[in-house]
Design an enzyme around this catalytic site. Structure first.
Site, PDB file in Angstrom:
ATOM      1  N   SER A   1       0.745  -1.167   0.001  1.00  0.00           N
ATOM      2  CA  SER A   1       0.139   0.003  -0.103  1.00  0.00           C
ATOM      3  C   SER A   1       0.900   1.333   0.055  1.00  0.00           C
ATOM      4  O   SER A   1       1.738   1.148   0.553  1.00  0.00           O
ATOM      5  CB  SER A   1      -0.988   0.117   1.350  1.00  0.00           C
ATOM      6  OG  SER A   1      -0.017  -0.220   2.212  1.00  0.00           O
TER       7      SER A   1
ATOM      8  N   GLN B   1       1.459   4.514   1.471  1.00  0.00           N
ATOM      9  CA  GLN B   1       1.485   4.831   3.071  1.00  0.00           C
ATOM     10  C   GLN B   1       2.350   5.571   3.658  1.00  0.00           C
ATOM     11  O   GLN B   1       3.472   6.009   2.916  1.00  0.00           O
ATOM     12  CB  GLN B   1       1.711   3.307   3.815  1.00  0.00           C
ATOM     13  CG  GLN B   1       3.079   2.704   3.503  1.00  0.00           C
ATOM     14  CD  GLN B   1       3.314   1.388   4.055  1.00  0.00           C
ATOM     15  OE1 GLN B   1       3.915   0.957   5.170  1.00  0.00           O
ATOM     16  NE2 GLN B   1       2.512   0.350   3.790  1.00  0.00           N
TER      17      GLN B   1
ATOM     18  N   HIS C   1       4.305   6.581   7.819  1.00  0.00           N
ATOM     19  CA  HIS C   1       4.463   6.523   9.332  1.00  0.00           C
ATOM     20  C   HIS C   1       4.395   7.481  10.093  1.00  0.00           C
ATOM     21  O   HIS C   1       5.074   8.533   9.691  1.00  0.00           O
ATOM     22  CB  HIS C   1       5.539   5.438   9.456  1.00  0.00           C
ATOM     23  CG  HIS C   1       5.829   4.201   8.578  1.00  0.00           C
ATOM     24  ND1 HIS C   1       4.828   3.148   8.636  1.00  0.00           N
ATOM     25  CD2 HIS C   1       6.746   3.808   7.649  1.00  0.00           C
ATOM     26  CE1 HIS C   1       5.009   2.173   7.898  1.00  0.00           C
ATOM     27  NE2 HIS C   1       6.114   2.485   7.468  1.00  0.00           N
TER      28      HIS C   1
ATOM     29  N   LYS D   1       7.779   5.236  13.309  1.00  0.00           N
ATOM     30  CA  LYS D   1       8.274   3.889  12.612  1.00  0.00           C
ATOM     31  C   LYS D   1       9.272   4.255  11.402  1.00  0.00           C
ATOM     32  O   LYS D   1       8.902   4.191  10.066  1.00  0.00           O
ATOM     33  CB  LYS D   1       7.179   3.064  12.086  1.00  0.00           C
ATOM     34  CG  LYS D   1       7.498   1.610  11.489  1.00  0.00           C
ATOM     35  CD  LYS D   1       6.327   1.001  11.101  1.00  0.00           C
ATOM     36  CE  LYS D   1       6.799  -0.411  10.412  1.00  0.00           C
ATOM     37  NZ  LYS D   1       5.558  -0.845   9.442  1.00  0.00           N
TER      38      LYS D   1
ATOM     39  N   GLU E   1      12.135   3.743   8.893  1.00  0.00           N
ATOM     40  CA  GLU E   1      12.478   2.505   8.302  1.00  0.00           C
ATOM     41  C   GLU E   1      13.299   2.661   7.119  1.00  0.00           C
ATOM     42  O   GLU E   1      13.574   3.790   6.431  1.00  0.00           O
ATOM     43  CB  GLU E   1      11.302   1.783   7.768  1.00  0.00           C
ATOM     44  CG  GLU E   1      10.353   2.458   6.907  1.00  0.00           C
ATOM     45  CD  GLU E   1       9.343   1.522   6.755  1.00  0.00           C
ATOM     46  OE1 GLU E   1       8.587   0.714   7.527  1.00  0.00           O
ATOM     47  OE2 GLU E   1       8.824   1.343   5.339  1.00  0.00           O
TER      48      GLU E   1
ATOM     49  N   HIS F   1       5.312   6.300   0.841  1.00  0.00           N
ATOM     50  CA  HIS F   1       6.096   5.415   0.048  1.00  0.00           C
ATOM     51  C   HIS F   1       5.273   4.206  -0.145  1.00  0.00           C
ATOM     52  O   HIS F   1       4.138   4.059   0.458  1.00  0.00           O
ATOM     53  CB  HIS F   1       7.443   5.167   1.011  1.00  0.00           C
ATOM     54  CG  HIS F   1       7.139   4.493   2.202  1.00  0.00           C
ATOM     55  ND1 HIS F   1       6.869   5.489   3.220  1.00  0.00           N
ATOM     56  CD2 HIS F   1       7.152   3.408   2.790  1.00  0.00           C
ATOM     57  CE1 HIS F   1       6.686   4.540   4.280  1.00  0.00           C
ATOM     58  NE2 HIS F   1       6.623   3.411   4.030  1.00  0.00           N
TER      59      HIS F   1
ATOM     60  N   ARG G   1      -2.397   4.215   5.671  1.00  0.00           N
ATOM     61  CA  ARG G   1      -2.468   3.647   4.133  1.00  0.00           C
ATOM     62  C   ARG G   1      -3.539   4.697   3.569  1.00  0.00           C
ATOM     63  O   ARG G   1      -4.471   5.092   4.095  1.00  0.00           O
ATOM     64  CB  ARG G   1      -3.115   2.345   4.243  1.00  0.00           C
ATOM     65  CG  ARG G   1      -2.194   1.546   4.843  1.00  0.00           C
ATOM     66  CD  ARG G   1      -2.603  -0.095   4.670  1.00  0.00           C
ATOM     67  NE  ARG G   1      -1.690  -0.904   5.385  1.00  0.00           N
ATOM     68  CZ  ARG G   1      -1.985  -1.345   6.679  1.00  0.00           C
ATOM     69  NH1 ARG G   1      -2.789  -0.821   7.486  1.00  0.00           N
ATOM     70  NH2 ARG G   1      -0.936  -2.156   7.107  1.00  0.00           N
TER      71      ARG G   1
ATOM     72  N   LYS H   1      -7.247  -2.661   2.612  1.00  0.00           N
ATOM     73  CA  LYS H   1      -7.221  -2.576   3.959  1.00  0.00           C
ATOM     74  C   LYS H   1      -7.809  -1.035   4.383  1.00  0.00           C
ATOM     75  O   LYS H   1      -8.006  -0.155   3.209  1.00  0.00           O
ATOM     76  CB  LYS H   1      -5.837  -2.707   4.652  1.00  0.00           C
ATOM     77  CG  LYS H   1      -5.258  -3.860   4.735  1.00  0.00           C
ATOM     78  CD  LYS H   1      -3.762  -4.134   5.310  1.00  0.00           C
ATOM     79  CE  LYS H   1      -3.359  -5.507   5.364  1.00  0.00           C
ATOM     80  NZ  LYS H   1      -1.890  -5.574   6.175  1.00  0.00           N
TER      81      LYS H   1
END
Length: 422
Positions: free
Chosen positions: A102, A104, A106, A129, A131, A274, A293, A299
């Protein structure tokens, strides 16, 4: 007491993963003793203490890694142990991606805490989060907003996107790009971001009916002209993966499309849009599962939160890639601008060795190809540990290690954390 422990790690099976016979995750999970079904997708291997798929020490007692760390502060150093309350601050993963994840972002810590408090059914923890993804195979991703002139160009090349945004929003964007698109003055950049937010917000809030209609019109046109440029092919592919008019397909015309080769990496800070699209990667993140998302997903979508949380930084695809620094003769360090983790990539040719200096914090390493041995010093005694593809080890703080390859190349990745006062 030993300072090196072999871990058994769990694979996660999500719809977007590669199937057992071609998935790196499946291959590495086999090394932990998992039975692999070739017809099942294997998407993620989790290495760490996250309760959703905790790693376990491979010994008679099957001690959970979280318990090992909690009961032995020395394995973390006191500073790291205190800072992260006796836990590991990062989650280390391998991802094998067959179809796009997806679109999304964070949340940062402040937004993460608010979302967790207000909507605990959708947001599972209050942490941020950040990453990092390091390519294991050629790897495709969407990451951050493109330079404004590229987005303007796409509005011309793909008139269906312009139609979706409407004339007023499109014209305001064109005028802004023309006037201040290249400017670096703080005032102009802030204005550009506001206009970009308006464009992205308009796109993401478009009615499903309009998105479906214009997307099918776009796909029909691209097929008719047999479009073969990378972006058009990506649009067609994403529409096939998420049929029925997913607004995320249009998003790829606004976000950077990045293709990475092994050894290249991207860092995704808080509030940056991203989506991973295809390939295998090593991923490291702060221990959290907080995701907002807005497309390419069946979802829950939280469009308003996503549109309002983004930083709207824009720039080239190349600017998103990280520059590693030398860590040893055969190693590179990827050090993102956050506290929780860094990653070292070690690549040894046949019959080569490297001594790695002790790291003042806990680390986890995974062998991604080849074989050899690891020699670790603990309490003045040395022990040898076998290195094979998919083997995962926890290495306690301040432990010097020597890696030695066998008759072929050996590669491994090592994630670690040190206290922030360093």
């Amino acid at each position: 007491m030993s300072a090196i422990y072999r871990l058994q790690c769990k694979a996660q099976s999500y719809d977007w993963g590669k199937f057992g016979d071609v998935s790196k995750v499946a291959a590495y999970a086999k090394a932990s003793g998992a039975t692999v079904d070739d017809k099942k997708p294997y998407s993620e291997l989790w290495m760490g203490t996250h309760p959703n798929a905790p790693s376990i020490v491979m010994d008679e007692s099957k001690t959970p890694l979280s318990e090992l760390i909690k009961n032995n502060a020395d394995l973390s150093t006191k500073a790291v142990y205190d800072q992260y309350e006796g836990d590991l601050p990062f989650l280390f993963k391998i991802l094998s991606i067959r179809k796009a994840l997806s679109i999304q972002a964070h949340p940062d810590k402040t937004l993460g805490a608010r979302l967790f408090k207000e909507f605990p059914e959708h947001y599972k923890d209050p942490n941020h989060k950040p990453e990092m993804a390091l390519a294991l195979t050629p790897f495709e991703a969407l990451c951050g907003f493109r330079p404004l002139n590229e987005i303007a160009q796409h509005l011309e090349t793909y008139p269906e996107l312009k139609e979706l945004l409407g004339n007023d929003v499109s014209e305001e964007f064109f005028a802004t790009v023309k006037a201040t698109g290249e400017s670096t003055s703080e005032k102009n950049v802030a204005h550009n971001k506001q206009v970009l937010k308006k464009v992205f917000g308009t796109l993401m809030r478009s009615s499903q009916e309009t998105v479906t209609h214009l997307l099918s019109k776009l796909i029909a046109r691209l097929n008719e002209i047999k479009a073969s440029d990378p972006i058009s092919k990506l649009v067609i592919r994403l529409d096939q993966q998420y049929p029925g008019g997913d607004v995320g397909v249009f998003s790829c015309l606004m976000l950077n499309y990045i293709i990475m080769e092994p050894g290249q990496a991207i860092f995704l800070g808080a509030n940056e849009p991203h989506a991973y699209l295809a390939g295998d990667c090593v991923e490291c993140m702060a221990t959290s599962d907080s995701v907002v998302r807005a497309g390419l997903t069946p979802k829950f979508k939280d469009v308003d939160v996503l549109v309002n949380m983004l930083t709207y930084q824009y720039g080239s695809a190349e600017s998103k890639k990280m520059t590693p620094i030398k860590f040893g003769e055969h190693s590179l360090l990827y050090d993102p601008p956050i506290d929780e983790f860094s990653v070292v990539w070690t690549k040894l040719g046949a019959d080569e060795a490297e001594k790695q200096k002790p790291i003042e914090g806990p680390s986890i390493l995974i062998v991604t190809s080849g074989s050899g041995k690891l020699t670790g010093e603990a309490l003045k005694t040395e022990s040898d540990y076998e290195l094979k593809e998919g083997y995962v080890y926890f290495v306690g703080a301040n432990t010097p290690i020597v890696a030695q390859s066998g008759s072929s190349e050996l590669q491994f990745y090592r994630a670690f954390s040190v206290a922030t006062n360093h």
